[in-house]
Scaffold this active site. Sequence first.
Site, PDB file in Angstrom:
ATOM      1  N   HIS A  40       0.828  -1.208   0.000  1.00  0.00           N
ATOM      2  CA  HIS A  40       0.000   0.000   0.000  1.00  0.00           C
ATOM      3  C   HIS A  40       0.862   1.257   0.000  1.00  0.00           C
ATOM      4  CE1 HIS A  40       0.491  -0.708   4.459  1.00  0.00           C
ATOM      5  NE2 HIS A  40       0.752   0.583   4.408  1.00  0.00           N
TER       6      HIS A  40
HETATM    7  P1  TYD Z   1      -2.014  -4.025   7.747  1.00  0.00           P
HETATM    8  O1  TYD Z   1      -2.119  -2.606   7.288  1.00  0.00           O
HETATM    9  O2  TYD Z   1      -2.737  -5.046   6.956  1.00  0.00           O
HETATM   10  O3  TYD Z   1      -0.494  -4.418   7.868  1.00  0.00           O
HETATM   11  P2  TYD Z   1       0.615  -4.443   6.685  1.00  0.00           P
HETATM   12  O4  TYD Z   1       0.400  -3.234   5.866  1.00  0.00           O
HETATM   13  O5  TYD Z   1       1.917  -4.441   7.393  1.00  0.00           O
HETATM   14  O6  TYD Z   1       0.418  -5.691   5.915  1.00  0.00           O
HETATM   15  O7  TYD Z   1      -2.479  -4.054   9.254  1.00  0.00           O
HETATM   16  C1  TYD Z   1      -2.895  -5.243   9.896  1.00  0.00           C
HETATM   17  C2  TYD Z   1      -4.134  -4.957  10.732  1.00  0.00           C
HETATM   18  O8  TYD Z   1      -3.831  -4.051  11.787  1.00  0.00           O
HETATM   19  C3  TYD Z   1      -5.245  -4.327   9.927  1.00  0.00           C
HETATM   20  O9  TYD Z   1      -6.477  -4.924  10.363  1.00  0.00           O
HETATM   21  C4  TYD Z   1      -5.250  -2.892  10.330  1.00  0.00           C
HETATM   22  C5  TYD Z   1      -4.703  -2.918  11.739  1.00  0.00           C
HETATM   23  N1  TYD Z   1      -3.931  -1.728  12.129  1.00  0.00           N
HETATM   24  C6  TYD Z   1      -4.434  -0.879  13.118  1.00  0.00           C
HETATM   25  O10 TYD Z   1      -5.530  -1.089  13.672  1.00  0.00           O
HETATM   26  N2  TYD Z   1      -3.698   0.188  13.488  1.00  0.00           N
HETATM   27  C7  TYD Z   1      -2.500   0.477  12.918  1.00  0.00           C
HETATM   28  O11 TYD Z   1      -1.833   1.470  13.291  1.00  0.00           O
HETATM   29  C8  TYD Z   1      -1.996  -0.410  11.880  1.00  0.00           C
HETATM   30  C9  TYD Z   1      -0.678  -0.143  11.222  1.00  0.00           C
HETATM   31  C10 TYD Z   1      -2.740  -1.490  11.532  1.00  0.00           C
END
Ligand code: TYD
Length: 137
Positions: free
Chosen positions: A54
């Site tokens: 992303h």
């Molecule tokens: P995600 O964005 O999918 O992680 P990555 O980009 O590293 O693959 O995040 C995993 C989960 O955590 C998703 O359900 C969103 C949640 N999340 C939060 O609630 N707060 C945050 O600050 C972050 C970074 C993720």
Amino acid sequence: MKKMTDISKLLEINQLGDERGLLTVIEEKTTIPFEIKRIFYIHGTMPNVRRGFHAHYKTRQALICVSGSCKVYLDNTKRKTDVVLDSPIKILILEPNDWHEMYDFSPNCVLLVLASHLYDAEDYIRDYEKFIEVYGS
Ligand code: TYD
């Protein structure tokens, strides 16, 4: 703090220390070029996992591998780069327009992320076509 020459956004910070061990300091504004509103860390990630995929509209981030190592693939629509984070004194600054994917996590990897904004799902661009539409020229 020294700016590494080959990859402009990869910084190397000063490591303090003495016979008791090492100490590394990160300060808002001095080390990190934005106000830190949120901190999270990624750990316990399997070596075959690739995550991220992303970019953002507003959020700037600083990535530090405080333990172990991982790699980060970056794409800002003009340049694609792979960065190795394998030291707690390396800081990778990500701008909102940096599409990023993290991979090759070592078993002991703890990837610390400092972010400029609170979590907001609406600030994510998870669709690559949309990313090109927003940031491509
Ligand atoms: P995600 O964005 O999918 O992680 P990555 O980009 O590293 O693959 O995040 C995993 C989960 O955590 C998703 O359900 C969103 C949640 N999340 C939060 O609630 N707060 C945050 O600050 C972050 C970074 C993720």
